[in-house]
Write a protein that holds these residues in place. Structure first.
Motif, PDB file in Angstrom:
ATOM      1  N   MET A 323      34.455  35.985  34.820  1.00 39.59           N
ATOM      2  CA  MET A 323      33.479  36.740  35.619  1.00 39.59           C
ATOM      3  C   MET A 323      33.693  38.248  35.500  1.00 39.59           C
ATOM      4  N   GLY A 324      34.663  38.667  34.685  1.00 37.82           N
ATOM      5  CA  GLY A 324      34.952  40.083  34.562  1.00 37.82           C
ATOM      6  C   GLY A 324      35.874  40.596  35.643  1.00 37.82           C
ATOM      7  N   LEU A 325      36.679  39.713  36.246  1.00 36.63           N
ATOM      8  CA  LEU A 325      37.581  40.105  37.326  1.00 36.63           C
ATOM      9  C   LEU A 325      39.012  40.253  36.816  1.00 36.63           C
ATOM     10  N   LYS A 326      39.791  41.059  37.528  1.00 34.24           N
ATOM     11  CA  LYS A 326      41.220  41.208  37.253  1.00 34.24           C
ATOM     12  C   LYS A 326      41.971  40.233  38.153  1.00 34.24           C
ATOM     13  N   VAL A 327      42.591  39.236  37.544  1.00 33.82           N
ATOM     14  CA  VAL A 327      43.253  38.158  38.285  1.00 33.82           C
ATOM     15  C   VAL A 327      44.771  38.321  38.153  1.00 33.82           C
ATOM     16  N   LEU A 328      45.460  38.214  39.273  1.00 36.83           N
ATOM     17  CA  LEU A 328      46.921  38.221  39.286  1.00 36.83           C
ATOM     18  C   LEU A 328      47.382  36.811  39.609  1.00 36.83           C
ATOM     19  N   LEU A 329      48.092  36.181  38.679  1.00 36.21           N
ATOM     20  CA  LEU A 329      48.581  34.810  38.846  1.00 36.21           C
ATOM     21  C   LEU A 329      50.090  34.845  39.007  1.00 36.21           C
ATOM     22  N   LEU A 330      50.570  34.307  40.128  1.00 37.52           N
ATOM     23  CA  LEU A 330      52.004  34.278  40.427  1.00 37.52           C
ATOM     24  C   LEU A 330      52.459  32.833  40.541  1.00 37.52           C
ATOM     25  N   ALA A 331      53.518  32.489  39.825  1.00 38.24           N
ATOM     26  CA  ALA A 331      54.050  31.125  39.867  1.00 38.24           C
ATOM     27  C   ALA A 331      55.480  31.153  40.387  1.00 38.24           C
ATOM     28  N   ASP A 332      55.758  30.376  41.415  1.00 36.63           N
ATOM     29  CA  ASP A 332      57.077  30.351  42.037  1.00 36.63           C
ATOM     30  C   ASP A 332      57.452  28.873  42.271  1.00 36.63           C
ATOM     31  N   SER A 333      58.293  28.289  41.483  1.00 35.51           N
ATOM     32  CA  SER A 333      59.011  28.919  40.401  1.00 35.51           C
ATOM     33  C   SER A 333      58.956  28.005  39.198  1.00 35.51           C
ATOM     34  N   THR A 334      58.935  28.602  38.001  1.00 36.51           N
ATOM     35  CA  THR A 334      58.891  27.800  36.783  1.00 36.51           C
ATOM     36  C   THR A 334      60.197  27.057  36.545  1.00 36.51           C
ATOM     37  N   SER A 335      61.240  27.425  37.278  1.00 37.63           N
ATOM     38  CA  SER A 335      62.503  26.679  37.182  1.00 37.63           C
ATOM     39  C   SER A 335      62.359  25.264  37.716  1.00 37.63           C
ATOM     40  N   ARG A 336      61.356  25.026  38.530  1.00 43.07           N
ATOM     41  CA  ARG A 336      61.150  23.670  39.042  1.00 43.07           C
ATOM     42  C   ARG A 336      60.088  22.928  38.231  1.00 43.07           C
ATOM     43  N   TRP A 337      59.332  23.674  37.440  1.00 43.53           N
ATOM     44  CA  TRP A 337      58.395  23.041  36.506  1.00 43.53           C
ATOM     45  C   TRP A 337      59.175  22.469  35.316  1.00 43.53           C
ATOM     46  N   ALA A 338      60.123  23.261  34.789  1.00 36.22           N
ATOM     47  CA  ALA A 338      60.889  22.828  33.621  1.00 36.22           C
ATOM     48  C   ALA A 338      61.678  21.539  33.873  1.00 36.22           C
ATOM     49  N   PRO A 339      62.366  21.393  35.013  1.00 31.48           N
ATOM     50  CA  PRO A 339      63.043  20.111  35.260  1.00 31.48           C
ATOM     51  C   PRO A 339      62.090  18.931  35.334  1.00 31.48           C
ATOM     52  N   ALA A 340      60.847  19.184  35.748  1.00 31.94           N
ATOM     53  CA  ALA A 340      59.865  18.105  35.747  1.00 31.94           C
ATOM     54  C   ALA A 340      59.600  17.651  34.310  1.00 31.94           C
ATOM     55  N   LEU A 341      59.510  18.623  33.390  1.00 35.41           N
ATOM     56  CA  LEU A 341      59.345  18.278  31.979  1.00 35.41           C
ATOM     57  C   LEU A 341      60.580  17.528  31.469  1.00 35.41           C
ATOM     58  N   ARG A 342      61.754  17.963  31.930  1.00 36.77           N
ATOM     59  CA  ARG A 342      62.996  17.317  31.499  1.00 36.77           C
ATOM     60  C   ARG A 342      63.054  15.867  31.966  1.00 36.77           C
ATOM     61  N   GLU A 343      62.669  15.650  33.218  1.00 32.21           N
ATOM     62  CA  GLU A 343      62.726  14.284  33.745  1.00 32.21           C
ATOM     63  C   GLU A 343      61.828  13.349  32.946  1.00 32.21           C
ATOM     64  N   MET A 344      60.595  13.810  32.673  1.00 33.74           N
ATOM     65  CA  MET A 344      59.672  12.943  31.942  1.00 33.74           C
ATOM     66  C   MET A 344      60.145  12.728  30.512  1.00 33.74           C
ATOM     67  N   SER A 345      60.700  13.767  29.904  1.00 33.40           N
ATOM     68  CA  SER A 345      61.220  13.644  28.539  1.00 33.40           C
ATOM     69  C   SER A 345      62.374  12.649  28.484  1.00 33.40           C
ATOM     70  N   ASN A 346      63.257  12.736  29.463  1.00 33.33           N
ATOM     71  CA  ASN A 346      64.398  11.818  29.505  1.00 33.33           C
ATOM     72  C   ASN A 346      63.954  10.375  29.729  1.00 33.33           C
ATOM     73  N   ARG A 347      62.951  10.193  30.582  1.00 27.69           N
ATOM     74  CA  ARG A 347      62.482   8.838  30.857  1.00 27.69           C
ATOM     75  C   ARG A 347      61.816   8.210  29.636  1.00 27.69           C
ATOM     76  N   MET A 348      61.263   9.045  28.768  1.00 23.62           N
ATOM     77  CA  MET A 348      60.658   8.529  27.535  1.00 23.62           C
ATOM     78  C   MET A 348      61.677   8.443  26.405  1.00 23.62           C
TER      79      MET A 348
END
Length: 585
Positions: A323-348
């Motif tokens: 839409m032509g807007l300036k968006v600020l995206l904040l993620a807190d925290s990617t340290s808890r996203w990465a372990p989610a990837l680890r868990e699924m990777s380990n289970r597979m």
């Protein structure tokens, strides 16, 4: 006919499904557990088996449970009415959920389908349009929410009809378009888009060149982030990551703020829900929540939801960028996203990388960060997504895989130091370890030369050099003792303290000092540099500390005064007299 299947294996929230037809990667399916529909996403396919991650609790799930595939990927619903909303990672409106605890299998509409919106057309019959083009707008809070040709539309089309100004529901047809093959398409004010597919309905994506003001001096002056840039904030627990995010949210030069609480502890999410809506927006004088969207998943929810939440936040940000807007995206925290990837990777049972994280963790993080950026739209307008993530490495170890992988993707690195937090030097961003690679961009250097002053980057690098030399002098003093080093070491150290106290440290509770415009930052940097470039004469080291503390106190009082006010100028005169006491001509 949709593909069906049955559960043949369950490991936590990883479910193995035997299918009777074709399925696609990232396809969504629903597991029918005694009438409860559990949403799940296919993450791996092998022969007649599909491996899916379930976004709900799998308690009670047994072999033989029927599964139905939708033929669609995980999608979000985009349209008017998302501002001020609180969603979970699947874009369920949490305000519509009943009871104290979230019930599995309970999904809610992301948009209010009963609300009427005042539609105003921006296109006419006969106009040729393509995906992402603006065809109308509705007022949503303080912004003009653009109604666009859905991102799923292929090629170009001609508008056959479009509604006149009036009130419509988001699901009402407001335009019809004939595509190049002659097929007729009906468009409403809402659309759906898969969260793991980048929106590319723009003209081009140049390198970021324009600084995004945050009002935080240690960021804007020493390590600026660009509009459409990327950065991340690693640091131990209790060093002020969340407070710094709040400060950037309040003062950052952005039209819209999206906060993703990814795997946060429940009490932290409660704080976001209760405290953030009360923050005053200095730009509008209203509540900051009016231009904010919150997406959250707590740490006790299934790990798959954490992954969904970050992609949902990015997709909504891309929609508003269009839409032509300036968006600020904040993620807190990617340290808890990465372990989610680890868990699924380990289970597979995939081949593990460092610390058992997936081997492709750096690529996953890099691809996600790459979705932010500054874009030029097809109509000549510009929009941007500035993404800042936080990382909470265990024990404050900045060498662990998530921090190292993020370092390769993000252009700005704001390292929070435990030692600075312990000594109450806030924001606790370490000026030595932190950096901004945007200072190496020719476009950014040119922008700073025009916006602030010629040779500004050289002054920034000079400040960093003085801070480094001050740290070295302090280490020597600590090792050899005050009287074991030349007086010059004390002078070098105290000059770095002037930079630290006046430029780096900031009082978030003071109305004036909480946010510093670039022009004021320029003035204070030049003032501090003039002190650092001056030569001072001392007979012994005893007088050095007290003399510089006197200057620091005056400069700190200047930070608390309205810029160029009478009191500010009075303090400036007093500072000049103190400097002249010992300055060598």
């Amino acid at each position: 006919m949709s593909t069906k299947g049955k559960v043949v294996g369950v490991v936590a929230n990883l479910v193995t499904i035997e299918v009777d037809g074709p399925v696609g990667q990232n396809e969504i399916c629903f597991i029918d557990l005694k009438g409860e529909k559990l949403m799940s996403e296919v993450i791996k396919i092998g022969g007649k088996y599909a491996y899916s991650q379930v976004f709900e609790s799998t308690r009670g799930l047994v072999v033989g449970t029927p599964v139905e595939f939708t033929g669609r990927m995980l999608e979000v619903t985009l349209g008017p009415g998302m501002l001020s909303k609180r969603y979970d990672g699947l874009q369920n409106d949490l305000e519509k959920m009943e009871g104290v605890y979230l019930k599995r299998g309970n999904y809610t509409d992301a948009l209010d389908i009963d609300k009427l919106w005042r539609f105003t057309p921006l296109a006419n019959v006969g106009d040729v349009v393509e995906a992402g083009d603006w065809i109308g707008e509705v007022p949503e809070g303080w912004i003009h929410h653009k109604i666009m040709v859905p991102f799923t539309f292929k090629g170009k089309g001609t508008i056959k009809s479009i509604s006149a100004q009036g009130d419509f529901h988001v699901s009402d047809t407001i335009a019809t378009v004939v595509d190049e093959s002659g097929a007729l398409h009906e468009f409403s004010m809402m659309m759906r888009w898969p969260v793991k597919v980048e929106v590319k309905a723009y003209k081009d994506k140049p390198r970021p060149f324009k600084i995004m003001e945050t009002g935080v001096r240690t960021i804007d002056t020493l390590n600026p982030i660009t509009e459409g840039g990327t950065g991340f904030i690693p640091g131990p627990f209790g060093c002020g990551k969340t407070v710094l995010q709040h400060a950037i949210s309040k003062q950052g030069d952005a039209d819209l703020i999206i906060i993703v609480a990814c795997g946060e502890r429940a009490n932290e999410v409660v704080e976001i829900f209760t405290e953030f809506p009360e923050l005053e927006d200095p730009r509008t004088g209203r509540k900051l929540m009016e231009r904010t969207i919150i997406i959250c998943n707590t740490s006790n929810m299934p790990v798959a939801a954490r992954e969904a939440s970050v992609y949902t936040g990015m997709t909504i940000a891309e929609y508003y960028r269009q839409m032509g807007l300036k968006v600020l995206l904040l993620a807190d925290s990617t340290s808890r996203w990465a372990p989610a990837l680890r868990e699924m990777s380990n289970r597979m049972e995939e081949l593990p990388g460092p610390d058992a994280f997936p081997m492709d963790l750096p690529a996953i993080i890099a691809n996600f960060y790459a979705r932010s950026g500054y874009v030029t739209l097809k109509n000549g307008q510009a929009g941007s997504i500035t993404f800042i993530g936080t990382v909470s490495p265990a024990g404050g170890n900045l060498k662990e895989p998530v921090t190292e992988s993020t370092k390769k993707a993000a252009r700005c690195f704001y390292a929070l130091a435990q030692s600075r937090a312990d000594s109450k030097r806030y924001p606790a961003i370490d000026p030595i370890d932190s950096y901004s690679k945007y200072l190496e961009y020719d476009e950014v250097v040119e922008f700073l030369d025009k916006t602030i002053e010629k040779g500004w980057v050289d002054k920034v690098l000079k400040l960093k050099d003085m801070l480094l030399r001050g740290k070295e002098a302090r280490d020597q003093i600590n090792i050899l003792g005050d009287d074991g080093v030349p007086v010059e070491y004390h002078i070098v150290y105290n000059k770095s303290e002037v930079i630290d106290f006046i430029i780096l440290q900031q009082d978030a509770f003071d109305k004036t000092d909480a946010s510093t415009p670039l022009k004021r930052q320029q003035y204070m940097v030049n003032t501090v540099l003039s002190i650092c470039d001056s030569s001072f004469k001392f007979d012994s080291f005893d007088a050095v500390g007290s003399y510089f503390k006197k200057m620091i106190n005056i400069l700190r009082q200047m930070n608390y005064q309205e810029f160029q006010s009478e009191e500010f100028k009075r303090l400036e005169g007093e500072l000049g007299r103190v400097i002249d006491e010992r300055r060598v001509a």
